[in-house]
Design an enzyme around this catalytic site. Structure first.
Site, PDB file in Angstrom:
ATOM      1  N   GLY A 129       0.791  -1.214   0.000  1.00 38.55           N
ATOM      2  CA  GLY A 129       0.000   0.000   0.000  1.00 38.55           C
ATOM      3  C   GLY A 129       0.820   1.259   0.000  1.00 38.55           C
ATOM      4  O   GLY A 129       0.270   2.359   0.050  1.00 38.55           O
ATOM      5  N   SER A 181      -3.521  -6.165  -4.932  1.00 41.45           N
ATOM      6  CA  SER A 181      -2.271  -6.617  -4.323  1.00 41.45           C
ATOM      7  C   SER A 181      -1.681  -7.760  -5.140  1.00 41.45           C
ATOM      8  O   SER A 181      -2.361  -8.733  -5.454  1.00 41.45           O
ATOM      9  CB  SER A 181      -2.540  -7.092  -2.896  1.00 41.45           C
ATOM     10  OG  SER A 181      -1.352  -7.587  -2.319  1.00 41.45           O
TER      11      SER A 181
END
Length: 1119
Positions: A129, A181
């Site tokens: 992130g 992700s």
């Protein structure tokens, strides 16, 4: 002798418009901080480091240097700093001549590669992130735009860019903290020819998260490709694959309970992937077989096993396995047997052993993971084949490595593990609970990778630079740092490391368990300073470690691992008979992934940990052979909020990324590591301390701008004066011409439009329209309109119509459905009663209710009798019967086809709308309504009702029966007309004659008729007179007089709360009601009660009103 703290004063850069960048303005330094942490006065202070980072982040300056290392803070928003013009601005510019940027790192690596013909790599690291994936994409885009290319090389460039969406589709997934992700590690080499043009590429992938195929944590999804196929695939493709569009139908897609994600557009992503396949040189056969594999994985997840009488697993529903057989090109019966049996080799014999249900599910999931994992490897190899450059000449490369980063979560079972902060790799690789045995070893491998890369960074930066200074004999004070080689040795040391012990336990004969593995660790590495178990821990630490756990002290913190599942995951075996089925598959991709030679090889395959260790060693060797550039990505907060700066979270990242140690080495060492000759050519002045540099630059900036300002002021003053004098002369004659034209226009203003009056008329029109704009009507009832000039009367009339239409349209569009129904009912009421009946105007402001009584207020027997009909309206009424016109409490029930008069649990009368002959009422406010019915045996006669809400009830009845034209309003005489004929002591007969103005006929029974007389009198009454007529009297008082009676009572036989009065001659019963006529008009409404026993009566008393008896003679006397 070099100067340890040497800084170079370089020229100020401005953008193409000549405006200085805000970051370059020295007067704003206190607001935006410094561009390079090396220039901090308090370079050893962590607080100063964070304060500078915070200042820049709050001004959306997300990049800051530490020498040649770039620190990037994720802004969690789109910034306009990645345009093509920005790319061109940084192209070919020396590293420190422009503000810090990702493009500066990319361009510097590219220029050094071209000039020195050596290989480079860019290491992008940080937590999940933190923006590593986006950074990699921006670097690829920069090279695609700025590098020289030809039409032939354009294909290579497109394949490099479009390989990303394909790998993201098959290797990325939504996790708890990142909607895109990467679940695998990735290293990409971009190959350049001697001209600096990209001519090819190569991708290495590491450790795809196969366990995600069969299990996802709550709030997470499977790999994107499954959802893209179901959402974007056309109907024919899904039909051929045996799939439905709903992802909830598939077991492997519903475990996370979030198949739909707001931030992901699977349909659009599917289109991009399909386009990428055509450009990357996939054949239609490849695509067909690839999607067949994806679909077969979904079908595998839907296979359910049941237990037979012997406890063996069987497949009762064969629909899913038939699709798998078709898509993989495997024999149906052999495939079914392989999923429910295990082949065991005993010397020269092979025995099929049936599986129980648990082992069958394990085999099913194992084959799903194996198919998807090897298919992903095939996909990477296929992309590499399309990117490969066939030219054998020497190439230089720039590698992009986005690698795992530490992430500290909650403690114990689900957490306090450092895991998966990689954009191309992992962030939450593990399953959430210990019930998934593969999780803990996956965590162990990822953190081992982190340690190796940290060791690489230490070797190539902190350690190597300090050793170089010592070799050159430079006076140097060593910078302390933690060397994590001791932890790497603990994990990978031959024969003594954890991986060696794990492999030994997996391969040794006899029964090996996870607990025996843990005991072997305590025996061989129990004395290591960075290893601890519950048995070896002290009293305080022992509380946080379970009996099956062991803990490693990593450089970024402590991590606790559960040993359960380590051996099973490390072996990662697929049953032999399942492997045979896949090796004989007719699907070309499966055949390439599962080679027949594997069946002949009797050697035990390498364990998962050893494979990972070898691939990691190979990666480190590749990186050690190249010149490094570093980008450290920082996540500012956990919630992905723009502008939020979490000091605690960022301080932790700064610590384990080693940024403070890196800053100290850079500050103490040489600021720029270039050859002496090149460095000397660029040097203007040598400054020892940063504050001296800042003072010099501030003085230069101040004097430079002061001189420029004076020159500009003088020159602009001269130009302004000359222009003013010229303009003043021209304005005088222009003003005179305008004045003459408007005087002439005023004289000719009443003539038709002509050149003489055109300007004046246009001005008049303009002023009128501007004034009209501020005086437009505000609503449809506002009839005001600005008076126009004579020449604009026609235009004004058109504008007024348009304005009114717009207001009406706006009003109509603002009506709600409920309000529209109300208005429609009010229109019907107006058509029936407007100007005909008293109380109509007062009823306008009172909305009609949908019903006065709810359906559940009716007796269940009544509901059963009228079942099949929808009840539209129910209201209490007083019905006057045919025998003496006695008052009876009843309910009037209106359905879609009939009206019912109901008494408690009985239906007294049913009136079908199709037979309705008419509805009659008086023009007085007496509440009487007569429903006329046909003369037949079914009907007993016309229905005489007294209703509190007369307008509402009659309107509802008219609309439901669709017979508005049958309503008749009978006119009665007002009190003013009768006063002239009433003597002082009138007899009842004379009184009745004086007030009676008209009557209506109604049918009492078969062949019988009655008469109802409406009149106005001093007291409200409904009675049967001596002649047999039904007389309805409504009271009328003169202005200023008030009739105040005790609380409202209807003296009817059997009425609740009332007292029965002796009947008069003729059988009529007096009715005494509270007078409402004398009340102020604003105090009366449609809800005013006439029936006290219904609980809705209102007391209408006035302190100044005289109290009189309710007798009719007293009322006449008052008049």
């Amino acid at each position: 002798m070099p100067w340890p703290t040497t800084f170079v004063l370089q020229k100020e850069e401005v953008d193409e418009n000549g405006d200085a960048n805000m970051e370059g303005a020295l007067i704003a330094r206190d607001k935006v901080g410094v561009q390079d942490f090396v220039l901090l006065d308090s370079h050893t202070s962590e607080a100063a480091f964070l304060n500078n980072l915070r200042k820049r982040y709050q001004e959306n300056l997300i990049y800051t240097y530490i020498g040649s290392l770039l620190v990037s803070v994720n802004p969690y928003q789109e910034l306009d700093i990645y345009t093509v013009s920005q790319m061109k601005l940084y192209r070919g510019v020396n590293f420190f001549e422009l503000p810090p940027h990702l493009y500066a790192i990319a361009d510097n690596a590219y220029r050094v590669m071209c000039n020195e013909y050596n290989n480079h790599f860019i290491l992008i690291s940080g937590e999940s992130g933190a923006g590593k994936t986006e950074a990699s994409k921006k670097i690829l885009q920069y090279y695609a735009v700025t590098c020289p290319t030809t039409e032939q090389l354009q294909t290579v460039r497109d394949r490099l860019l479009l390989s990303n969406p394909v790998l993201e589709a098959f290797g990325n997934a939504k996790t708890l903290r990142n909607d895109n992700s990467s679940r695998f590690g990735k290293y990409m080499d971009i190959q350049f020819d001697f001209k600096g043009a990209p001519v090819g590429g190569h991708i290495l992938s590491y450790l795809i998260e196969k366990s995600r195929v069969v299990h996802q944590n709550h709030g997470e999804r499977n790999f994107h490709i499954f959802y893209q196929l179901l959402e974007g695939g056309d109907k024919d493709l899904l039909c051929w694959l045996g799939l439905e569009r709903n992802p909830q139908k598939y077991t492997y897609l519903i475990q996370g309970r979030c198949a739909k994600v707001f931030s992901i557009n699977d349909k659009n992503d599917w289109k991009i992937v399909r386009k990428a396949f055509s450009i990357i040189d996939f054949t239609e056969k490849d695509i067909e077989h690839l999607f067949g594999i994806v679909a077969s994985v979904l079908h595998l997840g839907n296979i359910q096993f049941e237990e037979d009488s012997n406890g063996h697993a069987i497949i009762r529903d064969g629909s899913q396995i038939k699709w798998i057989s078709k898509l993989l090109g495997a024999h149906l019966s052999i495939l079914q047997e392989a999923l429910t049996h295990r082949k065991i080799e005993a010397r020269s014999e092979e025995v099929l052993s049936p599986l129980n249900v648990d082992l069958a599910f394990y085999a099913r999931d194992a084959v799903a993971k194996a198919i998807y994992g090897r298919t992903f490897t095939w996909l990477v190899n296929k992309i590499n084949g399309s990117l490969a450059n066939k030219d054998s000449t020497q190439k230089t490369v720039i590698g992009l490595l986005d690698i795992y980063g530490f992430e500290v979560l909650d403690t114990n079972r689900y957490g306090l593990f450092l895991g998966f902060g990689v954009t191309w790799g992992y962030r939450t690789f593990l399953h959430e609970f210990l019930s998934v045995p593969s999780a803990q070893q996956g965590k162990f491998c990822i953190n081992y990778c982190n340690e190796k890369l940290q060791q690489l960074l230490i070797e190539m930066t902190l350690k190597a630079e300090q050793e170089e200074y010592e070799l050159e004999g430079i006076e140097w004070e060593p910078i302390p740092y933690f060397n994590n080689k001791i932890i790497c040795d603990l994990v990978e040391q031959k024969h003594k490391g954890i991986i060696s012990i794990l492999d030994e336990e997996c391969l040794r004969p006899g029964e090996a368990t996870d607990l025996s593995f843990l005991e072997k660790l305590e025996e061989k590495v129990g004395d290591h300073a960075h290893f601890v178990t519950r048995k070896l821990a002290d009293q305080k630490t022992r509380k946080s470690i379970d009996w099956v756990d062991f803990r490693l002290l990593h450089y970024a913190g402590e991590v606790t691992y559960c040993a359960v599942g380590f051996l099973e995951k490390n072996n990662d075996l697929l049953y032999r008979n399942l492997k045979e089925v896949l090796c004989n598959s007719k699907n070309s991709i499966i055949r390439d992934c599962f080679l027949l030679s594997e069946l002949d090889n009797r050697r035990r395959p390498e364990t998962v940990a050893t494979q990972f260790k070898n691939s990691l060693t190979s990666l480190i060797e590749i990186l050690m052979s190249k010149e490094p550039s570093y980008i450290r990505c920082i996540k500012p907060n956990e919630n992905k909020e723009p502008g939020k700066f979490d000091d605690f979270l960022i301080r932790h990242q700064v610590k384990y990324l080693g940024l403070m140690e890196h800053l100290r080495v850079r500050r103490a060492g040489f600021a720029y590591r270039r050859k002496y000759e090149l460095f000397l050519q660029r040097t203007k002045i040598f400054i020892r301390f940063p504050k001296t540099l800042f003072a010099t630059e501030d003085a230069f900036e101040y004097r430079k701008h002061l001189l420029i300002s004076r020159l500009q002021a003088k020159y602009k003053g001269f130009l302004g004066k000359r222009a003013y004098q010229k303009k003043r002369k021209a304005d005088f004659w222009r003003s005179w011409d305008i004045f003459c034209r408007f005087i002439n226009g005023f004289i000719n203003r009443k003539k038709p439009l002509c050149p003489e009056n055109r300007d004046f008329v246009r001005l008049s029109q303009y002023h009128y329209l501007m004034k009209l704009r501020d005086h437009l009507p505000k609503n449809v009832l506002d009839k005001s309109w600005l008076q126009p000039p004579s020449i604009l009367e026609e235009t004004s009339e058109m504008l007024q119509k348009i304005c009114m239409r717009n207001l009406v349209r706006k009003y109509c569009r603002g009506l709600t459905a409920e309000r529209k129904v109300q208005l429609q009912q009010k229109v019907v009421t107006s058509a029936v009663f407007s100007g005909k009946k008293e109380g109509y105007l007062e009823s306008l402001s009172q909305p009609f209710l949908e019903t006065r009584l709810k359906e559940n207020d009716l007796n269940p027997k009544v509901l059963q009798l009228i079942r099949g009909e929808i009840i539209k309206y129910v209201t209490p009424v007083i019905k006057y019967d045919r025998n003496g016109f006695k008052a009876r409490e009843r309910l009037l029930v209106l359905t879609q086809s009939s009206a019912y008069v109901v008494e408690m649990a009985k239906i007294k009368q049913k009136i079908e709308y199709s037979t309705l002959k008419g509805i009659s009422t008086s023009n007085l406010s007496d509440g009487i309504v007569v429903i006329h019915v046909p003369e037949d045996n079914k009907q007993k006669g016309d229905v005489i009702l007294q209703c509190e809400h007369i307008f509402e009830t009659v309107t509802k009845l008219c609309i439901l029966a669709n017979k508005q034209s049958l309503v008749k309003v009978v006119k009665g005489r007002r009190i003013e007309e009768a006063q002239n004929v009433i003597p002082p002591s009138p007899s009842p007969e004379l009184l009745a004659g004086a007030f009676c103005a008209s009557s209506l006929r109604f049918r009492v029974g078969s062949g019988k008729e009655g008469t109802m007389v409406f009149t106005v009198g001093p007291e409200p009454q409904v009675f049967k007179d001596k002649t047999g007529q039904l007389t309805v009297v409504r009271p009328q008082l003169s202005p200023g007089k008030h009739l105040v009676l005790p609380p409202l009572d209807l003296h009817l036989p059997g009425s609740p709360g009332g007292t029965e009065t002796p009947p008069r001659a003729g059988g009529d019963h007096p009715v005494s009601v509270t007078c409402m006529r004398c009340q102020p008009r604003e105090n009366l409404d449609e809800n005013q009660s006439l029936f006290p026993w219904l609980g809705t009566e209102r007391s209408l008393q006035d302190e100044t009103s005289p109290h009189i008896s309710p007798g009719i003679s007293d009322a006449i006397g008052l008049l």
